[in-house]
Design a protein around this motif. Structure first.
Motif, PDB file in Angstrom:
ATOM      1  N   PHE A 125       5.928  15.147 -27.577  1.00  0.00           N
ATOM      2  CA  PHE A 125       5.360  15.174 -26.905  1.00  0.00           C
ATOM      3  C   PHE A 125       4.736  16.740 -26.299  1.00  0.00           C
ATOM      4  O   PHE A 125       3.482  16.930 -26.486  1.00  0.00           O
ATOM      5  N   LEU A 126       5.572  17.309 -26.880  1.00  0.00           N
ATOM      6  CA  LEU A 126       4.763  18.803 -27.136  1.00  0.00           C
ATOM      7  C   LEU A 126       3.892  18.999 -27.856  1.00  0.00           C
ATOM      8  O   LEU A 126       2.330  19.827 -28.016  1.00  0.00           O
ATOM      9  N   SER A 127       3.788  18.539 -29.275  1.00  0.00           N
ATOM     10  CA  SER A 127       2.607  18.436 -30.393  1.00  0.00           C
ATOM     11  C   SER A 127       1.574  18.204 -29.527  1.00  0.00           C
ATOM     12  O   SER A 127       0.887  18.383 -29.831  1.00  0.00           O
ATOM     13  N   TRP A 128       1.531  16.984 -28.941  1.00  0.00           N
ATOM     14  CA  TRP A 128       0.483  16.030 -28.662  1.00  0.00           C
ATOM     15  C   TRP A 128      -0.342  16.738 -27.449  1.00  0.00           C
ATOM     16  O   TRP A 128      -1.239  17.650 -27.205  1.00  0.00           O
ATOM     17  N   PHE A 129       0.605  18.030 -26.544  1.00  0.00           N
ATOM     18  CA  PHE A 129       0.139  19.053 -25.619  1.00  0.00           C
ATOM     19  C   PHE A 129      -0.546  19.973 -25.835  1.00  0.00           C
ATOM     20  O   PHE A 129      -1.503  20.025 -25.318  1.00  0.00           O
ATOM     21  N   GLN A 130       0.170  20.695 -27.019  1.00  0.00           N
ATOM     22  CA  GLN A 130      -0.017  21.360 -26.879  1.00  0.00           C
ATOM     23  C   GLN A 130      -2.019  21.644 -28.162  1.00  0.00           C
ATOM     24  O   GLN A 130      -2.620  22.379 -28.530  1.00  0.00           O
ATOM     25  N   TYR A 131      -1.586  20.588 -29.545  1.00  0.00           N
ATOM     26  CA  TYR A 131      -2.316  20.517 -30.343  1.00  0.00           C
ATOM     27  C   TYR A 131      -3.199  19.179 -30.163  1.00  0.00           C
ATOM     28  O   TYR A 131      -4.023  19.010 -31.270  1.00  0.00           O
ATOM     29  N   PHE A 152       1.529  24.952 -14.664  1.00  0.00           N
ATOM     30  CA  PHE A 152       2.111  25.326 -16.310  1.00  0.00           C
ATOM     31  C   PHE A 152       2.938  24.174 -16.776  1.00  0.00           C
ATOM     32  O   PHE A 152       3.943  24.279 -15.386  1.00  0.00           O
ATOM     33  N   MET A 153       3.705  23.842 -17.810  1.00  0.00           N
ATOM     34  CA  MET A 153       4.309  22.557 -18.442  1.00  0.00           C
ATOM     35  C   MET A 153       5.470  24.206 -18.320  1.00  0.00           C
ATOM     36  O   MET A 153       5.428  24.262 -19.172  1.00  0.00           O
ATOM     37  N   LEU A 154       6.931  24.110 -18.102  1.00  0.00           N
ATOM     38  CA  LEU A 154       7.550  24.725 -18.474  1.00  0.00           C
ATOM     39  C   LEU A 154       9.075  24.870 -18.828  1.00  0.00           C
ATOM     40  O   LEU A 154       9.194  24.780 -20.277  1.00  0.00           O
ATOM     41  N   ASN A 275       3.903  28.860 -22.246  1.00  0.00           N
ATOM     42  CA  ASN A 275       4.693  28.637 -24.178  1.00  0.00           C
ATOM     43  C   ASN A 275       6.288  28.743 -24.054  1.00  0.00           C
ATOM     44  O   ASN A 275       6.659  28.629 -25.181  1.00  0.00           O
ATOM     45  N   ALA A 276       6.658  30.222 -23.770  1.00  0.00           N
ATOM     46  CA  ALA A 276       7.762  30.301 -24.476  1.00  0.00           C
ATOM     47  C   ALA A 276       8.949  29.709 -23.818  1.00  0.00           C
ATOM     48  O   ALA A 276       9.837  29.185 -24.143  1.00  0.00           O
ATOM     49  N   SER A 277       9.221  29.337 -22.646  1.00  0.00           N
ATOM     50  CA  SER A 277       9.839  28.418 -21.492  1.00  0.00           C
ATOM     51  C   SER A 277       9.525  27.752 -22.315  1.00  0.00           C
ATOM     52  O   SER A 277      10.700  26.682 -22.264  1.00  0.00           O
ATOM     53  N   LEU A 278       8.760  26.413 -22.656  1.00  0.00           N
ATOM     54  CA  LEU A 278       8.694  24.998 -23.321  1.00  0.00           C
ATOM     55  C   LEU A 278       9.556  25.922 -24.669  1.00  0.00           C
ATOM     56  O   LEU A 278      10.418  24.494 -24.610  1.00  0.00           O
ATOM     57  N   SER A 279       9.853  26.214 -25.340  1.00  0.00           N
ATOM     58  CA  SER A 279      10.592  26.295 -26.424  1.00  0.00           C
ATOM     59  C   SER A 279      11.661  26.605 -25.743  1.00  0.00           C
ATOM     60  O   SER A 279      13.198  25.651 -26.332  1.00  0.00           O
ATOM     61  N   LYS A 280      12.572  27.782 -25.247  1.00  0.00           N
ATOM     62  CA  LYS A 280      13.802  28.394 -24.452  1.00  0.00           C
ATOM     63  C   LYS A 280      14.079  26.799 -23.711  1.00  0.00           C
ATOM     64  O   LYS A 280      15.098  26.356 -23.686  1.00  0.00           O
ATOM     65  N   SER A 281      13.793  26.161 -23.209  1.00  0.00           N
ATOM     66  CA  SER A 281      14.082  25.599 -21.867  1.00  0.00           C
ATOM     67  C   SER A 281      15.293  24.099 -23.089  1.00  0.00           C
ATOM     68  O   SER A 281      16.337  24.035 -22.670  1.00  0.00           O
ATOM     69  N   MET A 282      14.328  23.726 -24.064  1.00  0.00           N
ATOM     70  CA  MET A 282      14.735  23.127 -24.938  1.00  0.00           C
ATOM     71  C   MET A 282      16.583  23.242 -25.917  1.00  0.00           C
ATOM     72  O   MET A 282      17.079  22.436 -25.560  1.00  0.00           O
ATOM     73  N   SER A 283      15.086  24.249 -26.297  1.00  0.00           N
ATOM     74  CA  SER A 283      16.720  25.199 -27.537  1.00  0.00           C
ATOM     75  C   SER A 283      18.620  24.799 -26.183  1.00  0.00           C
ATOM     76  O   SER A 283      18.699  25.063 -26.534  1.00  0.00           O
ATOM     77  N   TYR A 284      18.180  25.784 -24.797  1.00  0.00           N
ATOM     78  CA  TYR A 284      19.051  26.230 -24.138  1.00  0.00           C
ATOM     79  C   TYR A 284      19.551  25.103 -23.924  1.00  0.00           C
ATOM     80  O   TYR A 284      21.285  24.517 -23.806  1.00  0.00           O
ATOM     81  N   ARG A 285      19.157  24.134 -23.892  1.00  0.00           N
ATOM     82  CA  ARG A 285      19.844  22.269 -23.110  1.00  0.00           C
ATOM     83  C   ARG A 285      20.394  21.388 -24.109  1.00  0.00           C
ATOM     84  O   ARG A 285      21.516  21.438 -23.875  1.00  0.00           O
ATOM     85  N   ILE A 286      19.805  21.797 -25.460  1.00  0.00           N
ATOM     86  CA  ILE A 286      20.443  21.104 -26.628  1.00  0.00           C
ATOM     87  C   ILE A 286      21.993  21.566 -26.621  1.00  0.00           C
ATOM     88  O   ILE A 286      23.298  21.451 -26.736  1.00  0.00           O
ATOM     89  N   LEU A 287      22.664  22.781 -26.470  1.00  0.00           N
ATOM     90  CA  LEU A 287      23.629  23.343 -26.342  1.00  0.00           C
ATOM     91  C   LEU A 287      24.271  23.322 -25.091  1.00  0.00           C
ATOM     92  O   LEU A 287      25.131  23.834 -25.380  1.00  0.00           O
TER      93      LEU A 287
END
Length: 370
Positions: A125-131, A152-154, A275-287
């Motif tokens: 979904f993020l790939s679609w959203f950003q590119y 802003f998508m966070l 944009n940083a929050s998009l990555s950090k939120s997914m990384s944080y949530r997995i762990l």
């Protein structure tokens, strides 16, 4: 629901003015962006909003500061977007599918039901959203909705857990015996369409409703967020696999006039931090979800189950029917969904195929730990 735009134009115009005067320039040079959430400030998502705010503050050299307000601080949770639109508060934090009543296409950004019916997950979904053209359509959504908002998508999250039950469910017949808290919009409607008595309510209302017996099963998000609300105190049977919100995104809404008054540097800081929050939120949530699931099963008596097989075709059938109905009835919805389908035709064969072997390996590792 009261008319916030009328309120802002009459007696409350002073409140709106104050929002952009002392609130915006708290110490003479720092602008303050007050964000009312639809969640209590103890919500796990709010930790990540504050982290986003710290990034914005640092990137602007302290010229723009974010202040997070709890649900109900200025208006009720259902009025957050209207309050941002009217200028009663500079910002809001919620899930965009909450506003599906304003425009049906909001569902395709906040929670594209069943992965938009084409297998989108949070990363694709993020790939679609950003590119893949998604961001341009997202920016257009606010005009289609008729609100003075910059979005802003966070926080992309997913897949979400099917939910919590008092007893094991072996089939859809078992599921249909429960009064089930489900999200609003298309996601909840699909449950109704397959015979589940679904009820929409805010996260903070779920545990009291379970304790009172108003509902007897529920979903919210995933282990770390569910645990924060305390569902494990009442229900012990937990199902991870669901189709309803394979992708779900929490967003920041900024009043358009407030946003337009920002400097170019401040606007860019919001974009970069988002944009940083998009990555950090997914990384944080997995762990964080992994730790929470282990805690739930090891220390709180929670029993993890696999979702009954007949759930998947039932829910997918209802989801696709709702997607097709939305496309038939609304031109912009059809445009957004077609964009997601066109993206999926190219990206999903690669992404799903490439993940299959690793997913199987991961499940084998998980099974070895039981």
């Amino acid at each position: 629901m009261f008319n916030l735009k009328t309120l802002a134009k009459t007696a409350a115009i002073t409140v709106a003015g104050l929002a952009f005067a002392p609130a915006a320039f708290a110490d003479g040079h720092t602008k303050v962006l007050r964000i009312q959430s639809v969640l209590p400030t103890t919500g796990d998502e709010i930790k990540m909003v504050r982290d986003f705010g710290e990034d914005v503050y640092a990137l602007t050299g302290g010229s723009l500061k974010l202040e997070v307000l709890a649900a109900g601080a200025v208006v009720g949770s259902r009025d957050v977007l209207d309050a941002v639109d009217a200028g009663l508060v500079e910002g809001g934090f919620a899930w965009t599918h909450y506003w599906g009543g304003k425009h049906v296409a909001a569902n395709l950004f906040g929670a594209p039901i069943a992965g938009a019916g084409v297998g989108l997950d949070a990363l694709s979904f993020l790939s679609w959203f950003q590119y893949g053209g998604g961001k341009e359509l997202y920016d257009q959504l606010w005009d289609e909705m008729g609100v003075n908002v910059k979005g802003f998508m966070l926080q992309p999250v997913g897949p979400e857990a099917l939910g919590w039950f008092s007893e094991p469910i072996a089939s859809m017949d078992d599921f249909r015996k429960y009064r089930f808290r489900a999200p609003p919009g298309m996601v909840g409607q699909a449950y109704k369409d397959i015979g589940v008595a679904s009820v929409a309510m805010g996260g903070g209302d779920i545990l009291p409703a379970l304790e009172k017996g108003t509902i007897d099963a529920a979903e919210w998000c995933c282990p770390v967020a569910d645990m924060a609300f305390g569902f494990q105190k009442v229900l012990k049977h937990y199902y991870l696999q669901g189709l309803h919100q394979v992708v779900v995104n929490a967003d920041l809404y900024v009043n358009g006039d407030f946003y337009d008054a920002l400097t170019d540097t401040e606007k860019k800081a919001l974009e970069v931090a988002a944009n940083a929050s998009l990555s950090k939120s997914m990384s944080y949530r997995i762990l964080a979800n992994g730790k929470a699931l282990k805690d739930l099963t090891d220390n709180h008596g929670v029993i993890l189950h696999d979702t009954p097989a007949d759930y998947f075709p039932a829910y997918m059938g209802a989801a696709k029917a709702l997607l097709e109905k939305g496309a038939a009835e609304n031109e912009f919805f059809a445009e957004v969904w077609q964009s997601q389908k066109d993206f999926a035709d190219v990206a999903v064969p690669f992404w799903a195929g490439a993940q299959a072997s690793n997913a199987a390996l991961g499940k084998a590792h998980a099974d070895s730990l039981k």
